[in-house]
Structures are given as C-alpha cells and as structure tokens.
Design a protein around this motif. Structure first.
Motif, mmCIF file in Angstrom:
data_model
loop_
_atom_site.group_PDB
_atom_site.id
_atom_site.type_symbol
_atom_site.label_atom_id
_atom_site.label_comp_id
_atom_site.label_asym_id
_atom_site.label_seq_id
_atom_site.Cartn_x
_atom_site.Cartn_y
_atom_site.Cartn_z
ATOM 1 N N LEU A 1 24.542 5.204 -24.773
ATOM 2 C CA LEU A 1 25.662 4.522 -25.409
ATOM 3 C C LEU A 1 25.266 3.131 -25.876
ATOM 4 O O LEU A 1 25.566 2.726 -27.014
ATOM 5 N N ILE B 1 24.998 1.794 -29.887
ATOM 6 C CA ILE B 1 25.738 0.649 -30.429
ATOM 7 C C ILE B 1 24.791 -0.446 -30.915
ATOM 8 O O ILE B 1 24.955 -0.999 -32.004
ATOM 9 N N ALA B 2 23.776 -0.770 -30.107
ATOM 10 C CA ALA B 2 22.913 -1.906 -30.398
ATOM 11 C C ALA B 2 21.994 -1.663 -31.584
ATOM 12 O O ALA B 2 21.800 -2.556 -32.425
ATOM 13 N N LEU C 1 23.645 -1.935 -35.161
ATOM 14 C CA LEU C 1 23.981 -3.325 -35.450
ATOM 15 C C LEU C 1 22.737 -4.132 -35.806
ATOM 16 O O LEU C 1 22.759 -4.970 -36.721
ATOM 17 N N PRO D 1 30.359 -4.195 -22.600
ATOM 18 C CA PRO D 1 30.104 -5.174 -23.670
ATOM 19 C C PRO D 1 28.976 -6.143 -23.351
ATOM 20 O O PRO D 1 28.209 -6.514 -24.243
ATOM 21 N N VAL E 1 25.687 -4.410 -23.957
ATOM 22 C CA VAL E 1 25.423 -4.280 -25.388
ATOM 23 C C VAL E 1 24.958 -5.611 -25.975
ATOM 24 O O VAL E 1 23.987 -5.663 -26.739
#
Length: 286
Positions: free
Chosen positions: A70, A74-75, A78, A146, A149
């Motif tokens: 996960l 996400i990382a 970005l 968060p 991440v």
C-alpha cells in the motif's frame, strides 16, 4: 623484420591483470552479495517448507505485506509525478533557484533516514508544530499510515528525478519545439514526444523507487510506532521477529523482500534483453 607488434610481449601480463580484476570482482560479489542473499533463503527454509508457509500466513505477516504494498502504491506514483515535473523544469528552463532545487532533490541522499523520520515526528507528532491542531481535528499522521507514506516519499523522492534530469538534458528540446511549431498543445507534446523519449529512463526510475520504497526501514521505523498489525511494514516485521528470536519467521519475511528485489532486477534485465536494440538507439538510452 619479424612483423611482431611491439605490444605483444605485454599481451599475457595484460590478460592476467584483466583475469585478476574479474576474479576479484566475482569474489567480492560472492562474499558481499550472493552469499548473504543465499543465507536468507537457507535460514528461511531451515525447518522445512511448512514452517515457512505458516510464518508467512500469520496475520501480522500478511498485514505487513499489505501495508508495504500500500505504501509503495501511494508513494511511487506521487514521486513519478514529482520526478517528471522536476526533470522537465530542470532540463527545459532557467530560473532563479534552479541550483537550489537540484540540491533539495539530492537532500534525501545525504540525510540519514532516521533524521528524516524524526523531522516528521517534530512536525506532526503529538508535541510537534502541527500536532495539537491535527489532534483537535482528529487527523492522525504519526504512528499511522499517512506518516509511513510521507516518510517513504521523502526517502524515495530523488530516484525518478535523478534518472530523468540527465536524460532530458542530453536529449535537448528540438523535438518538443518542433511539435509546438506544428500546433501541438502542451499535453499533446508531452504524451506524443516527451514521454516516448523518456519512457525507458522513467521505467528505470520507477523500478528503483519501488524497490527502495518497499525496503525502507529507518525513516519508517521512527514514524510507525511499531504497532503490530497496523503500522509495521515488512522490514519492521523482520526486525521485530528477529528480536523475538523467531528466526524462521524473520528470515521468511526477509526472503519475500529479497524476492521482490530480485523480481525488480529481473524485470529490468528482461526489458533490457527484450528491447536492447531499441534502448541502444533511443535518445540518451542506457
């Protein structure tokens, strides 16, 4: 005249030197790369396949695997967006602070991951600058996903950008300027000219970024709080199991991390083999 080349007497010494360098490199790789990696798998299967599978199927291990994936999912995207934008800015424009931007991109390479984790604790922790406001609004960053991440994004930030900046600088902007003259919009120019030219460098950057994101330990350890089943990624799960003397479980999870790294290397090698000619003739190709 015998017709012998003047350098022929030195042929065998040179070959011996070359052979010695190759053997030294192979011995170094065996001692410091292959042997430790093989040890991970040997220790993971020391008690057999069943204990290995049982260790992987434990809820804590499955949670660590899901969380690691996960965070990477996400990382990495970005950092791809940031890396492409930063590379485009650095390679195509001159502006005040350009050198400073380059220095900031390289900052995660020079700062200890533990220090970067502590920075986020100071910013978003309960006693940090924004901690009271976040707590009042029910927002939890530190000791939660968060925070993991954010720490991972910081650590992996340079990989895509640093792969693309020299590539785009070496390619120049002639093709993009030609596309603009022919009436292409900014997005059309990017998707039809810029992106095809940088796709291999971008892919390498993504692979490196993904491997680093899944293997990050220091920064993630600081911001995670080591909450079992909630904020422990695979590297943290390995540490916790090893400290609990669960060696089979620790090496089992470590073997999965090693397999993910080998998979990344395998994909890179496969692409180089499959598209070797195209890579060789690509602008700025590897």
């Amino acid at each position: 005249m015998s017709g012998r080349h003047p350098s022929r007497p030195w042929g065998w010494p040179r070959r011996l030197v070359h052979l010695g360098l190759i053997l030294a490199a192979l011995v170094f790789l065996m001692l410091f790369l292959v042997l430790p990696l093989a040890t991970v798998f040997v220790e993971a299967f020391r008690q057999g396949v069943s204990p290995y599978v049982a260790s992987i199927q434990q809820p804590e291990a499955l949670s660590a695997i899901r969380l690691t994936l996960l965070v990477a999912v996400i990382a990495v995207p970005l950092n791809v967006v940031f890396g492409v934008a930063a590379a485009w800015a650095m390679a195509r424009f001159d502006f005040p602070g350009k050198a400073l931007l380059g220095a900031f991109i390289d900052l995660p390479f020079s700062v200890s991951p533990v220090i970067s984790g502590l920075v986020y604790v100071l910013l978003f922790g309960a006693q940090g600058w924004f901690g009271p406001w976040l707590d009042a609004h029910g927002v939890k960053i530190i000791f939660a996903v968060p925070g993991l991440v954010l720490a991972t994004i910081f650590i992996t930030l340079p990989f895509v950008a640093r792969e693309l900046i020299p590539l785009m600088q070496s390619q120049g902007s002639e093709e993009e300027e030609a596309a603009r003259v022919l009436g292409a919009s900014g997005w059309q120019m990017f998707f039809r000219v810029t992106l095809p030219n940088i796709r291999w460098g971008l892919l390498y950057g993504v692979l490196l970024c993904n491997a680093r994101a899944m293997g990050e330990f220091g920064a993630v350890s600081v911001v995670s709080g080591h909450i079992r089943g909630l904020t422990t990624t695979m590297p943290l799960e390995v540490e916790m199991r090893y400290n609990e003397y669960d060696y089979v479980g620790a090496f089992a999870v470590a073997s999965l991390l090693a397999l993910l790294a080998l998979l990344t290397l395998g994909i890179k090698t496969l692409l180089e083999w499959r598209y070797g000619d195209e890579l060789a003739h690509a602008p700025g190709g590897h």
